[in-house]
Design an enzyme around this catalytic site. Structure first.
Site, PDB file in Angstrom:
ATOM      1  N   ARG A   1       7.484 -28.664  13.056  1.00 12.17           N
ATOM      2  CA  ARG A   1       6.410 -29.321  13.818  1.00 12.17           C
ATOM      3  C   ARG A   1       5.556 -28.408  14.692  1.00 12.17           C
ATOM      4  O   ARG A   1       4.362 -28.695  14.860  1.00 12.17           O
ATOM      5  CB  ARG A   1       7.009 -30.464  14.657  1.00 12.17           C
ATOM      6  CG  ARG A   1       7.347 -31.675  13.820  1.00 12.17           C
ATOM      7  CD  ARG A   1       8.261 -32.619  14.549  1.00 12.17           C
ATOM      8  NE  ARG A   1       9.584 -32.046  14.703  1.00 12.17           N
ATOM      9  CZ  ARG A   1      10.584 -32.636  15.370  1.00 12.17           C
ATOM     10  NH1 ARG A   1      10.383 -33.789  15.971  1.00 12.17           N
ATOM     11  NH2 ARG A   1      11.762 -32.055  15.444  1.00 12.17           N
ATOM     12  N   ASP A  16      16.184 -28.475   1.472  1.00 15.49           N
ATOM     13  CA  ASP A  16      17.067 -28.790   2.600  1.00 15.49           C
ATOM     14  C   ASP A  16      17.551 -30.238   2.501  1.00 15.49           C
ATOM     15  O   ASP A  16      17.159 -31.100   3.280  1.00 15.49           O
ATOM     16  CB  ASP A  16      16.288 -28.549   3.906  1.00 15.49           C
ATOM     17  CG  ASP A  16      17.158 -28.726   5.138  1.00 15.49           C
ATOM     18  OD1 ASP A  16      18.401 -28.648   5.018  1.00 15.49           O
ATOM     19  OD2 ASP A  16      16.595 -28.953   6.224  1.00 15.49           O
ATOM     20  N   ASP A  35      28.751 -35.805   1.249  1.00 16.65           N
ATOM     21  CA  ASP A  35      29.400 -36.913   0.536  1.00 16.65           C
ATOM     22  C   ASP A  35      30.710 -36.395  -0.046  1.00 16.65           C
ATOM     23  O   ASP A  35      31.097 -35.247   0.220  1.00 16.65           O
ATOM     24  CB  ASP A  35      28.449 -37.438  -0.565  1.00 16.65           C
ATOM     25  CG  ASP A  35      28.609 -38.950  -0.769  1.00 16.65           C
ATOM     26  OD1 ASP A  35      29.771 -39.399  -0.877  1.00 16.65           O
ATOM     27  OD2 ASP A  35      27.596 -39.650  -0.825  1.00 16.65           O
ATOM     28  N   LYS A  63       9.828 -25.108   2.913  1.00 18.72           N
ATOM     29  CA  LYS A  63      11.011 -25.967   2.970  1.00 18.72           C
ATOM     30  C   LYS A  63      10.649 -27.378   2.539  1.00 18.72           C
ATOM     31  O   LYS A  63       9.736 -27.986   3.093  1.00 18.72           O
ATOM     32  CB  LYS A  63      11.587 -25.998   4.384  1.00 18.72           C
ATOM     33  CG  LYS A  63      12.912 -26.768   4.436  1.00 18.72           C
ATOM     34  CD  LYS A  63      13.623 -26.553   5.738  1.00 18.72           C
ATOM     35  CE  LYS A  63      13.204 -27.549   6.784  1.00 18.72           C
ATOM     36  NZ  LYS A  63      13.552 -28.937   6.454  1.00 18.72           N
ATOM     37  N   LYS A  73      20.725 -31.255   2.793  1.00 20.27           N
ATOM     38  CA  LYS A  73      21.885 -31.517   3.673  1.00 20.27           C
ATOM     39  C   LYS A  73      22.832 -32.519   3.022  1.00 20.27           C
ATOM     40  O   LYS A  73      23.177 -33.554   3.604  1.00 20.27           O
ATOM     41  CB  LYS A  73      21.439 -32.035   5.043  1.00 20.27           C
ATOM     42  CG  LYS A  73      20.540 -31.104   5.800  1.00 20.27           C
ATOM     43  CD  LYS A  73      20.288 -31.641   7.214  1.00 20.27           C
ATOM     44  CE  LYS A  73      19.155 -30.951   7.897  1.00 20.27           C
ATOM     45  NZ  LYS A  73      17.820 -31.317   7.343  1.00 20.27           N
ATOM     46  N   THR A  77      20.783 -29.175  15.159  1.00 22.82           N
ATOM     47  CA  THR A  77      20.173 -28.636  16.382  1.00 22.82           C
ATOM     48  C   THR A  77      19.635 -29.736  17.307  1.00 22.82           C
ATOM     49  O   THR A  77      19.270 -29.463  18.440  1.00 22.82           O
ATOM     50  CB  THR A  77      19.027 -27.674  16.017  1.00 22.82           C
ATOM     51  OG1 THR A  77      18.172 -28.313  15.059  1.00 22.82           O
ATOM     52  CG2 THR A  77      19.555 -26.388  15.425  1.00 22.82           C
TER      53      THR A  77
HETATM   54  O1  LIG Z   1      20.460 -28.367  12.392  1.00 24.44           O
HETATM   55  C1  LIG Z   1      19.387 -28.557  11.775  1.00 24.44           C
HETATM   56  C2  LIG Z   1      19.300 -28.521  10.399  1.00 24.44           C
HETATM   57  C3  LIG Z   1      18.094 -28.722   9.791  1.00 24.44           C
HETATM   58  N1  LIG Z   1      16.985 -28.967  10.505  1.00 24.44           N
HETATM   59  C4  LIG Z   1      15.710 -29.178   9.781  1.00 24.44           C
HETATM   60  O2  LIG Z   1      14.801 -28.154  10.129  1.00 24.44           O
HETATM   61  C5  LIG Z   1      13.499 -28.681  10.299  1.00 24.44           C
HETATM   62  C6  LIG Z   1      13.062 -28.401  11.701  1.00 24.44           C
HETATM   63  O3  LIG Z   1      11.790 -28.948  11.895  1.00 24.44           O
HETATM   64  P1  LIG Z   1      11.120 -28.965  13.337  1.00 24.44           P
HETATM   65  O4  LIG Z   1       9.899 -29.809  13.132  1.00 24.44           O
HETATM   66  O5  LIG Z   1      10.799 -27.537  13.669  1.00 24.44           O
HETATM   67  O6  LIG Z   1      12.075 -29.582  14.297  1.00 24.44           O
HETATM   68  C7  LIG Z   1      13.565 -30.168   9.977  1.00 24.44           C
HETATM   69  O7  LIG Z   1      13.152 -30.360   8.654  1.00 24.44           O
HETATM   70  C8  LIG Z   1      15.043 -30.504  10.111  1.00 24.44           C
HETATM   71  O8  LIG Z   1      15.441 -31.487   9.187  1.00 24.44           O
HETATM   72  C9  LIG Z   1      17.062 -29.003  11.864  1.00 24.44           C
HETATM   73  O9  LIG Z   1      16.064 -29.216  12.569  1.00 24.44           O
HETATM   74  N2  LIG Z   1      18.261 -28.786  12.472  1.00 24.44           N
END
Ligand SMILES: O=c1ccn([C@@H]2O[C@H](COP(=O)(O)O)[C@@H](O)[C@H]2O)c(=O)[nH]1
Length: 278
Positions: A256, A110, A115, A83, A112, A167
């Protein structure tokens, strides 16, 4: 790290960053060449019940491991995606994404995008020629924007996924928005809207999977917020890998827990072990 690495601040753009990222990636590739072979046989059926993938095959796991430069070769072997998100893109741009694509790993871009329709479409024109597997836009950009984005990608194989509610938003944060009804019901409304605008994939938390699946059995669910422990960072709607898969996730996004682990490969092994029996 391959992606979503915090970009260096106060540094002018130059190709040095891209080259640096590439060097980092290349460093790990030989190390991971044999990594996938260490994985015991396991199956991860598609949650909507079609194919099974075996670790004896080169594509065995419909799990998207986010942001993993270190495991690029392992990812390819496992059918996992890399990603490249906002942090990676603002630091390394299209040239950086292109470098990752050249490794042969399927790339989930990703961005997102959120606009007005014209702006989103023009942004998509800049990336639609890339050989990426998936691109994100925000559902709250509205029906016209989503339709325009889907049209802009219609001649490509890129899966367009609509982000519902991040999330990192929990119950109290959602109350701050002043939206009537529960967070879950709002997610459902957004999924209905996304599907009616022509999207076949959405990003949601694992908590909403059941409710979404009962209305949209075929929609592809991309699920971040994957954690073994809850409440450890900014992610508020979390579930474990096995719970998210059991609920019906198609793709898990794991950042992470792997990228910030002292031993990222061991962290991946732990995730894979945890879903082995699924
Ligand atoms: O609702 C959402 C949409 C995108 N993300 C993205 O996923 C990864 C999650 O990374 P972690 O380090 O596991 O938290 C991150 O790049 C977010 O931009 C999301 O977390 N929630």
């Amino acid at each position: 790290m391959l992606s979503d690495t915090p970009p260096e601040r106060d540094i002018e753009w130059s190709d040095v960053g891209v080259e640096g990222a590439w060097r980092e990636i290349a460093k790990f590739v030989p190390r991971t060449g044999s990594w996938w072979r260490r994985i015991p046989r396991f199956y991860v059926p598609s949650p909507i019940g079609q194919d099974k993938f075996s670790s004896d095959d080169e594509t065995c796991c419909r799990m998207s491991i986010a942001d993993l430069g270190e495991t690029v070769e392992g990812n390819i072997r496992q059918g996992c995606h890399g990603k490249t998100g906002l942090e990676f893109f603002t630091a390394y741009g299209i040239a950086g994404v292109q470098k990752v694509i050249e490794l042969g790993v399927p790339v989930f871009l990703d961005l997102k995008l959120h606009d007005i329709p014209n702006t989103v479409v023009r942004a998509i024109h800049s990336v639609r020629g890339l050989n990426i597997a998936m691109l994100t836009i925000h559902v709250s950009g509205g029906r016209d924007m989503m339709r325009a984005a889907a049209d802009a990608l219609s001649e490509t194989n890129i899966l367009l996924a609509g982000v519902t509610i991040l999330t990192s938003i929990g119950g109290d944060d959602f109350t701050d928005f002043g939206v009537q009804g529960s967070l879950e019901s709002h997610v459902i409304r957004l999924v209905d809207l996304a599907v009616s605008a022509g999207l076949r994939a959405v990003v949601c938390s694992a908590h909403e999977i059941g409710a979404i699946r009962s209305r949209h059995p075929d929609v592809t669910l991309v699920v971040p917020g994957i954690r073994f422990d809850s409440g450890v960072d900014d992610q508020k709607r979390t579930k474990t890998p096995i719970d998210a898969l059991s609920d019906g996730a198609n793709y898990l996004v794991v950042g992470r827990p792997i990228t910030q682990s002292p031993d990222p490969l061991a962290a991946i092994d732990e995730i894979l072990r945890s879903i082995k029996m699924y």
